[in-house]
Design a protein around this motif. Structure first.
Motif, short mmCIF file in Angstrom:
data_model
loop_
_atom_site.label_atom_id
_atom_site.label_comp_id
_atom_site.label_asym_id
_atom_site.label_seq_id
_atom_site.Cartn_x
_atom_site.Cartn_y
_atom_site.Cartn_z
N LEU A 11 0.82 -1.21 0.00
CA LEU A 11 0.00 0.00 0.00
C LEU A 11 0.85 1.27 0.00
O LEU A 11 0.57 2.23 -0.72
CB LEU A 11 -0.93 0.00 1.23
N ILE A 12 1.90 1.24 0.80
CA ILE A 12 2.80 2.41 0.85
C ILE A 12 3.39 2.70 -0.52
O ILE A 12 3.42 3.84 -0.99
CB ILE A 12 3.94 2.17 1.86
N ASP A 13 3.85 1.64 -1.17
CA ASP A 13 4.47 1.84 -2.48
C ASP A 13 3.45 2.27 -3.53
O ASP A 13 3.80 3.02 -4.45
CB ASP A 13 5.22 0.57 -2.91
N LYS A 19 0.87 4.19 -2.88
CA LYS A 19 0.65 5.62 -2.59
C LYS A 19 1.79 6.45 -3.17
O LYS A 19 1.60 7.50 -3.75
CB LYS A 19 0.61 5.86 -1.08
N LEU A 20 2.99 5.95 -2.98
CA LEU A 20 4.19 6.64 -3.44
C LEU A 20 4.20 6.77 -4.95
O LEU A 20 4.39 7.86 -5.50
CB LEU A 20 5.43 5.87 -3.01
N LYS A 49 1.62 9.12 -6.29
CA LYS A 49 1.96 10.53 -6.11
C LYS A 49 3.06 10.95 -7.08
O LYS A 49 2.99 12.02 -7.67
CB LYS A 49 2.41 10.78 -4.66
N LEU A 50 4.03 10.10 -7.26
CA LEU A 50 5.12 10.40 -8.19
C LEU A 50 4.57 10.60 -9.59
O LEU A 50 4.94 11.53 -10.31
CB LEU A 50 6.14 9.26 -8.21
N THR A 76 2.31 13.79 -9.83
CA THR A 76 3.16 14.97 -9.84
C THR A 76 3.76 15.19 -11.23
O THR A 76 4.03 16.31 -11.63
CB THR A 76 4.30 14.81 -8.80
N PRO A 91 13.65 2.53 -3.47
CA PRO A 91 12.45 3.32 -3.73
C PRO A 91 12.58 4.15 -5.00
O PRO A 91 13.62 4.74 -5.27
CB PRO A 91 12.35 4.21 -2.50
N VAL A 92 11.49 4.18 -5.75
CA VAL A 92 11.46 4.90 -7.01
C VAL A 92 11.40 6.40 -6.74
O VAL A 92 10.78 6.85 -5.79
CB VAL A 92 10.22 4.44 -7.83
N ARG A 93 12.10 7.17 -7.58
CA ARG A 93 12.10 8.61 -7.40
C ARG A 93 11.57 9.33 -8.61
O ARG A 93 11.40 8.73 -9.67
CB ARG A 93 13.51 9.11 -7.16
N LEU A 94 11.43 10.62 -8.46
CA LEU A 94 10.94 11.47 -9.55
C LEU A 94 11.84 11.35 -10.77
O LEU A 94 11.36 11.31 -11.91
CB LEU A 94 10.88 12.92 -9.07
#
Lengths: 146, 232
Positions: free
Chosen positions: B18-20, B22-23, B26-27, B30, B132-135
């Motif tokens: 679930l956290i991932d 959400k992340l 959002k990424l 954005t 973790p994946v980033r922008l």
């Protein structure tokens, strides 16, 4: 210095402290950067999910380790999940304990696994307290009009 | 008419955490993508209109590009480690489907396992992101989507554009360039060959090998491992 500036300084200093002590890494900053007008509570929301998740996982780990015959694959699965979620929010110390924990799962060493689990619980509670403090300060800033 | 630059591209994100979810949501938001998240490969296939038993029937797909009634998915990004159907299994099913195989697929994983990465790339994944994946990772998705979009548009506007675009063949900047279908296919083949060569020679400079790089590339300044060995 007015209240607002004091609060902001508190927030900055505490965040810097958490980074310096290794509680949090870069990834937490990434989360903060994602927070915007469209999702003003993004960090709190994600971290809240993390807290819920973590407590469940820690419970599951404890139960699994208490079995007469320990299913290490099962324990490892929980730790793997915990490692993932802690990495996702930037909880570095917690993540590092998870990495150590997984090694002991692979070695099927019950005693060391127990020790790791306790370490994990300790680090988790520490982090939770730190983050809750951080969020309280943020809330105060918002309440003061920031 | 040209390309509709206001069109929001739609990404389907698959992750059991679930956290991932959400992340990644959002990424992607954005970065101006429309996002749908699901928590399993099975749900992903359902969303895509592909049922386990009729993979090769294009009529059941909800992704046929010219069908404006269905939801179009421009890219699928999926976690590798999931209970039941893994990201790799999902990738295979998508590539085996005549209606879905053109949708670019990106795999994410928390573990840097070269053999895993290779397998996915060879199966047709466009990229492999380390979590973790980033922008900055999400910023790499556009070219993969544009590759597919280009195919669709070329079919419509081949005649008009062919004269204008011949000089632009050398443009390697990744900007979408309208070419004739033939030229486009040639370019695709060239790129594909390049990619295959890269696979065989294991060039660490390849974008796809991002996760495998031992040292830090000049534009990546963050430490990946913090001095701790990743357990495989």
């Amino acid at each position: 210095m007015d209240v607002m500036s004091q609060l902001r300084r508190q927030l900055l200093e505490h965040t810097a402290f958490l980074r310096k002590e290794g509680f949090l890494d870069d990834q937490f900053e990434q989360l903060q950067k994602l927070q915007d007008e469209n999702s003003p509570d993004f960090v709190v929301e994600v971290v809240s999910i993390f807290f819920e998740d973590s407590e469940k996982l820690l419970n599951n780990m404890a139960k699994a380790l208490e079995q007469k015959i320990v299913d290490f694959k099962q324990v490892d699965a929980h730790v793997h999940q915990f490692k993932g979620s802690s990495a996702s929010i930037g909880a570095m110390r917690v993540k590092n304990v998870c990495i150590e924990f997984r090694n002991y799962c692979e070695a099927q060493n019950v005693e060391e696994c127990f020790r790791c689990m306790q370490k994990l619980q300790y680090e988790y509670v520490l982090l939770k307290n730190q983050l809750e403090y951080l969020f309280r300060v943020e809330q105060q800033i918002r309440a003061a009009g920031g | 008419m040209g390309m509709a630059t206001e069109t929001q591209f739609h990404v389907l994100a698959v992750d059991d955490s679930l956290i991932d979810r959400k992340l990644i949501e959002k990424l992607l938001k954005t970065s101006s993508y429309q996002v749908t998240t699901v928590d399993s490969g099975t749900k992903a296939l359902e969303f895509l209109g592909l049922h386990e038993d009729d993979q090769s029937n294009p009529n059941t797909s909800s992704v046929f590009p010219n069908n404006h009634q269905e939801v179009e998915v421009n890219l699928i990004i999926t976690d590798y480690c999931m209970p039941g159907m893994t990201g790799y299994d999902l990738l295979r099913k998508i590539k085996e489907s005549s209606s879905l195989r053109n949708i670019p697929v990106v795999i994410m994983s928390s573990e840097n396992v070269p053999s895993r990465i290779n397998r996915c790339l060879e199966e047709g994944a466009e990229e492999f992101f380390l979590k973790p994946v980033r922008l900055s990772d999400v910023n790499r998705l556009k070219p993969h989507i544009m590759k597919t979009k280009l195919k669709d548009h070329v079919i419509i506007s081949t005649d008009q554009k062919q004269e204008n675009e011949e000089e632009d063949d050398d443009d390697e900047s990744g900007k979408p360039v309208l070419q004739s279908q033939e030229e486009h296919q040639q370019r695709q083949q060239q790129q594909h060959q390049q990619q295959q060569q890269q696979h065989h020679h294991q060039h660490s400079n390849s974008n796809k090998r991002k996760a495998m790089e031992e040292g830090l590339s000049p534009d990546r300044t963050r430490p990946r491992y913090n001095g701790v060995t990743t357990v495989v």
